[in-house]
Enzyme design. Structure first.
Site, PDB file in Angstrom:
ATOM      1  N   CYS A 286      -8.203 -42.343 -39.476  1.00 25.43           N
ATOM      2  CA  CYS A 286      -8.228 -41.157 -38.612  1.00 25.43           C
ATOM      3  C   CYS A 286      -8.141 -39.898 -39.473  1.00 25.43           C
ATOM      4  CB  CYS A 286      -7.041 -41.237 -37.662  1.00 25.43           C
ATOM      5  SG  CYS A 286      -6.805 -39.786 -36.652  1.00 25.43           S
TER       6      CYS A 286
ATOM      7  N   CYS B 158      -1.169 -41.472 -30.553  1.00 25.49           N
ATOM      8  CA  CYS B 158      -1.020 -40.724 -31.803  1.00 25.49           C
ATOM      9  C   CYS B 158       0.448 -40.382 -32.001  1.00 25.49           C
ATOM     10  CB  CYS B 158      -1.881 -39.463 -31.753  1.00 25.49           C
ATOM     11  SG  CYS B 158      -1.540 -38.348 -33.112  1.00 25.49           S
TER      12      CYS B 158
ATOM     13  N   TYR C 289      -3.707 -10.224 -34.158  1.00 24.44           N
ATOM     14  CA  TYR C 289      -3.981 -11.649 -33.897  1.00 24.44           C
ATOM     15  C   TYR C 289      -2.815 -12.219 -33.086  1.00 24.44           C
ATOM     16  CZ  TYR C 289      -6.725 -10.545 -38.062  1.00 24.44           C
ATOM     17  OH  TYR C 289      -7.538  -9.938 -38.984  1.00 24.44           O
TER      18      TYR C 289
ATOM     19  N   GLU D 105      -5.797  -8.993 -29.827  1.00 26.85           N
ATOM     20  CA  GLU D 105      -6.239 -10.394 -29.792  1.00 26.85           C
ATOM     21  C   GLU D 105      -7.668 -10.441 -29.251  1.00 26.85           C
ATOM     22  OE1 GLU D 105      -5.256 -13.713 -30.346  1.00 26.85           O
ATOM     23  OE2 GLU D 105      -7.107 -14.223 -29.271  1.00 26.85           O
TER      24      GLU D 105
ATOM     25  N   CYS E 123      -1.821 -19.368 -41.990  1.00 28.62           N
ATOM     26  CA  CYS E 123      -1.986 -20.833 -41.911  1.00 28.62           C
ATOM     27  C   CYS E 123      -2.903 -21.323 -43.026  1.00 28.62           C
ATOM     28  CB  CYS E 123      -2.515 -21.240 -40.537  1.00 28.62           C
ATOM     29  SG  CYS E 123      -4.039 -20.419 -40.091  1.00 28.62           S
TER      30      CYS E 123
HETATM   31  N1  SAH Z   1       0.423 -14.899 -33.306  1.00 27.78           N
HETATM   32  C1  SAH Z   1      -0.044 -15.849 -32.325  1.00 27.78           C
HETATM   33  C2  SAH Z   1      -1.470 -16.339 -32.549  1.00 27.78           C
HETATM   34  C3  SAH Z   1      -1.853 -16.767 -33.944  1.00 27.78           C
HETATM   35  S1  SAH Z   1      -3.344 -17.688 -34.093  1.00 27.78           S
HETATM   36  C4  SAH Z   1       0.914 -17.005 -32.199  1.00 27.78           C
HETATM   37  O1  SAH Z   1       1.763 -17.232 -33.060  1.00 27.78           O
HETATM   38  O2  SAH Z   1       0.837 -17.724 -31.196  1.00 27.78           O
HETATM   39  C5  SAH Z   1      -4.551 -16.509 -34.439  1.00 27.78           C
HETATM   40  C6  SAH Z   1      -5.054 -15.777 -33.225  1.00 27.78           C
HETATM   41  O3  SAH Z   1      -6.020 -14.837 -33.677  1.00 27.78           O
HETATM   42  C7  SAH Z   1      -5.735 -16.618 -32.169  1.00 27.78           C
HETATM   43  O4  SAH Z   1      -5.167 -16.336 -30.921  1.00 27.78           O
HETATM   44  C8  SAH Z   1      -7.199 -16.144 -32.209  1.00 27.78           C
HETATM   45  O5  SAH Z   1      -7.821 -16.155 -30.949  1.00 27.78           O
HETATM   46  C9  SAH Z   1      -7.062 -14.740 -32.721  1.00 27.78           C
HETATM   47  N2  SAH Z   1      -8.194 -14.150 -33.442  1.00 27.78           N
HETATM   48  C10 SAH Z   1      -9.136 -14.764 -34.195  1.00 27.78           C
HETATM   49  N3  SAH Z   1      -9.929 -13.865 -34.784  1.00 27.78           N
HETATM   50  C11 SAH Z   1      -9.494 -12.636 -34.408  1.00 27.78           C
HETATM   51  C12 SAH Z   1      -9.911 -11.310 -34.709  1.00 27.78           C
HETATM   52  N4  SAH Z   1     -10.928 -11.060 -35.509  1.00 27.78           N
HETATM   53  N5  SAH Z   1      -9.211 -10.298 -34.151  1.00 27.78           N
HETATM   54  C13 SAH Z   1      -8.158 -10.530 -33.327  1.00 27.78           C
HETATM   55  N6  SAH Z   1      -7.732 -11.774 -33.006  1.00 27.78           N
HETATM   56  C14 SAH Z   1      -8.390 -12.813 -33.543  1.00 27.78           C
END
Ligand code: SAH
Length: 473
Positions: free
Chosen positions: A77, A163, A331, A352, A428
Site C-alpha cells: 500500500c 487501515c 491559507y 483561503e 507540511c
Molecule cells: N491553516 C489551515 C489550512 C492549512 S492547509 C489548517 O490548519 O486547517 C492549506 C490551505 O491552503 C488549504 O485550505 C488550501 O485550500 C489553501 N490554499 C491552497 N492554495 C492557496 C492559495 N494560493 N491561497 C490561499 N489558500 C490556498
C-alpha cells in the site's frame, strides 16, 4: 554492475520517502522497504551513472530499529512508507530531513540550527490517528468491487479493509457501500474508460464529537432516485453510531483531483463538528477554551486532530500575542488557527482559496463568538497584494500554512513589504519551507525557533513550525 546483479548492501541512510540508501561499488543505491541498519542481499533493478535502484532479495542482518508492522499490507500500500521502523527512529529521521533541507536549501549552518531547533513533538499513538480517509473504488481481478488505497506510484487499488491509520468505523461504512453497490448494480468508476459511477468514498470522523461524515464522489450529476430509495444506502449508514452527514460530490472530470466542486447532502447535515484545544509545550496541558468547528466535505481540516492541538499550540506560542495585534492568517482553511489567534489578538484576517472553507470559517467564527475576524476568499498571492495596494493593510504578525508547494513569491514579497514583527510559518513540506525561509532571511527576517510536529506517523511526512522575527535595520 548490470541490471539483476545480486550483491550485499549495508543500508546507511534513508531517503525522503523512507527508502533505504546504501553504497556499493562507487554507486548509491535506493532500496524500497530496506531500513537504516539493515544488511541485505540486493538485486539491482535500474542503473544510472552514479546511482541505481535495488530490491531486497533477503534481509541478512535486520536493523536494530526494525519493529513488527501492524498492517500486513504495508509494503504494497502506498499509504505507509516506514511502518517497519521504530517510532523513535521515525521521529529522528523526519527531524533530520527538516534539518537537512534547512541546511541544503535554506543555507543554514549546523551550529545555527542546533541553537534554533527544538526536539520533535511525537505522537502518543502513531496509529489510528487519521480522522479522514479517501478510499478509491474499483474492481479486483475477479470482478469484485473493492475499496482500498493505491499502491505506491500507481493507481492499482490495494484492498485495505481496516487501515491501521484510520478509525475502525471505516470498514463498516465501506462494507455497507460495497453491499449497496452490488445490490443496485452500481459500477465503480474506471479511470481508463471514464465510465462507471462511484469514484471515491470520503469518510471523516470527529475525534471529540464522534460525528461521522460519508461522502460518495460520483461521475454523474446525481444519484438515481431508485438507488436512494428507502432501506438502501442512507438507511443502513445512518444506523452507525455517530452518523451525522451523508452526501455525494459530483466529479465528472478526467482528473486525479478527488473532489469536484459541488456536494449534495442526502441525509443529516452537510457538515460534522469537532473541537480542538490548544496544548502547551512541552507538557501538553490544555490552555484556554476549546474551539468547535463545522467541517464540510470540501474543506481542509488537519487529518491528525490529536497532534493538531500540539501544532496549533506551537504556532500560537511562536506568535506570542498580547492582545492588541493585527494578525493575517494566510491559507487559513476553515479558520482553525485564525480562531485561536483571534482569542489573543486585536484583529485577525484569514485568506483561503476554497469558498466552501471560507463559509465554514465565517460560521465557525460566529458559533465561537469571535467578532474580530474577517475572511477573504482568494489566492493569498492575489488577496494580500491587492489589499495592501488598495487598503494599505498592516500586520503585526503573519501566519502562513501553505500546501506543499509553499508560498508564491508574490505572497512573500508582499509580506516583506508589510513588514510584520513576526512571521510564523507552518509547513507540511520542509523543502519549500527552506526555500521560503531563505527568501525571508534575505529580506530582513531571522529564524528564531523551529519545531517539528509529527502529524503523519508511519509516513515520511512531517509538519514544521518556524518562527521568524524582523531584524531591525
Ligand atoms: N491553516 C489551515 C489550512 C492549512 S492547509 C489548517 O490548519 O486547517 C492549506 C490551505 O491552503 C488549504 O485550505 C488550501 O485550500 C489553501 N490554499 C491552497 N492554495 C492557496 C492559495 N494560493 N491561497 C490561499 N489558500 C490556498
Amino acid at each position: 554492475m548490470k541490471k539483476n546483479d545480486i550483491f550485499e548492501l549495508e543500508i546507511t541512510d534513508m531517503g525522503t520517502d523512507g527508502e533505504g540508501i546504501g553504497h556499493y561499488d562507487g554507486m548509491t543505491f535506493f532500496v524500497k522497504d530496506a531500513l537504516i541498519g539493515d544488511v541485505i542481499t540486493a538485486r539491482a533493478t535500474k542503473l544510472k551513472k552514479n546511482y541505481g535502484y535495488a530490491r531486497v532479495e533477503e534481509i541478512k542482518t535486520p536493523s536494530t530499529f526494525r519493529v513488527e508492522p501492524q498492517c500486513e499490507l504495508h509494503k504494497r500500500c502506498g499509504g505507509c512508507q516506514i511502518q517497519a521502523l521504530s517510532y523513535e527512529k521515525q521521529l529522528e529521521f523526519k527531524n533530520n530531513k527538516v534539518r537537512n533541507n534547512l541546511m541544503r536549501i535554506g543555507g543554514f549552518s549546523e551550529a545555527k540550527l542546533d541553537s534554533k531547533m527544538q526536539p520533535p513533538v511525537g505522537a502518543d499513538n502513531p496509529y489510528r490517528y487519521r480522522n479522514k480517509a479517501q478510499f478509491p473504488v474499483g474492481y479486483d481481478r475477479d470482478g469484485n468491487i473493492v475499496t482500498g488505497f493505491y499502491a505506491s506510484r500507481s493507481h492499482n487499488i490495494i484492498p485495505v479493509e481496516d487501515c491501521r491509520l484510520g478509525v475502525p468505523q471505516n470498514k463498516e461504512i465501506l462494507d455497507i457501500i460495497k453491499e449497496w453497490m452490488n445490490e443496485c448494480g452500481i459500477t465503480p468508476y474506471d479511470e481508463n474508460t471514464h465510465k462507471g459511477l462511484v469514484r471515491h468514498v470520503l469518510i471523516r470522523y470527529g475525534f471529540t464529537s464522534k460525528q461521522i461524515m460519508v461522502c460518495l464522489v460520483i461521475n454523474a450529476d446525481e444519484l438515481e432516485p431508485e438507488h436512494l430509495a428507502a432501506d438502501t444506502l442512507c438507511e443502513r449508514l445512518s444506523k452507525i453510531d455517530g452518523m451525522t452527514s451523508i452526501s455525494y460530490n459530483i466529479n465528472k472530470e478526467n482528473t486525479n483531483v478527488i473532489l469536484g466542486k459541488k456536494t449534495v447532502c442526502i441525509w443529516g447535515r452537510p457538515y460534522i463538528e469537532d473541537t480542538i484545544h490548544l496544548l502547551s509545550y512541552p507538557d501538553f496541558t490544555p490552555q484556554g477554551t476549546g474551539i468547535t468547528y463545522q467541517i464540510s466535505p470540501q474543506s481542509f481540516y488537519q487529518v491528525n486532530p490529536v497532534q493538531t492541538e500540539r501544532l496549533y499550540g506551537t504556532a500560537l506560542e511562536f506568535a506570542d500575542l498580547n492582545g492588541g495585534e493585527t494578525v493575517w492568517d494566510l491559507y487559513c482553511g476553515i479558520g482553525t488557527i485564525s480562531s485561536f489567534l483571534a482569542q489573543k489578538a486585536g484583529k485577525v484576517c484569514g485568506v483561503e482559496i476554497i469558498p466552501a472553507a471560507i463559509e465554514d470559517a465565517r460560521e465557525n467564527a460566529k458559533r465561537n463568538g469571535l467578532d474580530n475576524v474577517e475572511f477573504f476568499v482568494g489566492k493569498a498571492e492575489e488577496v494580500l497584494p491587492e489589499q495592501y495596494e488598495k487598503n494599505h493593510i498592516k500586520a503585526d504578525v503573519i501566519v502562513v500554512d501553505p500546501p506543499r508547494k509553499g508560498c508564491d513569491e508574490l505572497c512573500l514579497e508582499t509580506i516583506v513589504k508589510m513588514a510584520p514583527e513576526k512571521v510564523v510559518y507552518v509547513s507540511c513540506d520542509s523543502s519549500t519551507l527552506a526555500r521560503d525561509v531563505k527568501y525571508l532571511g534575505e529580506n530582513g527576517y531571522a529564524v528564531k525557533r523551529v519545531r517539528t510536529v509529527d502529524m503523519f506517523g508511519m509516513s515520511g511526512h512531517v509538519e514544521t513550525v518556524c518562527c521568524l522575527h524582523r531584524v531591525n535595520s
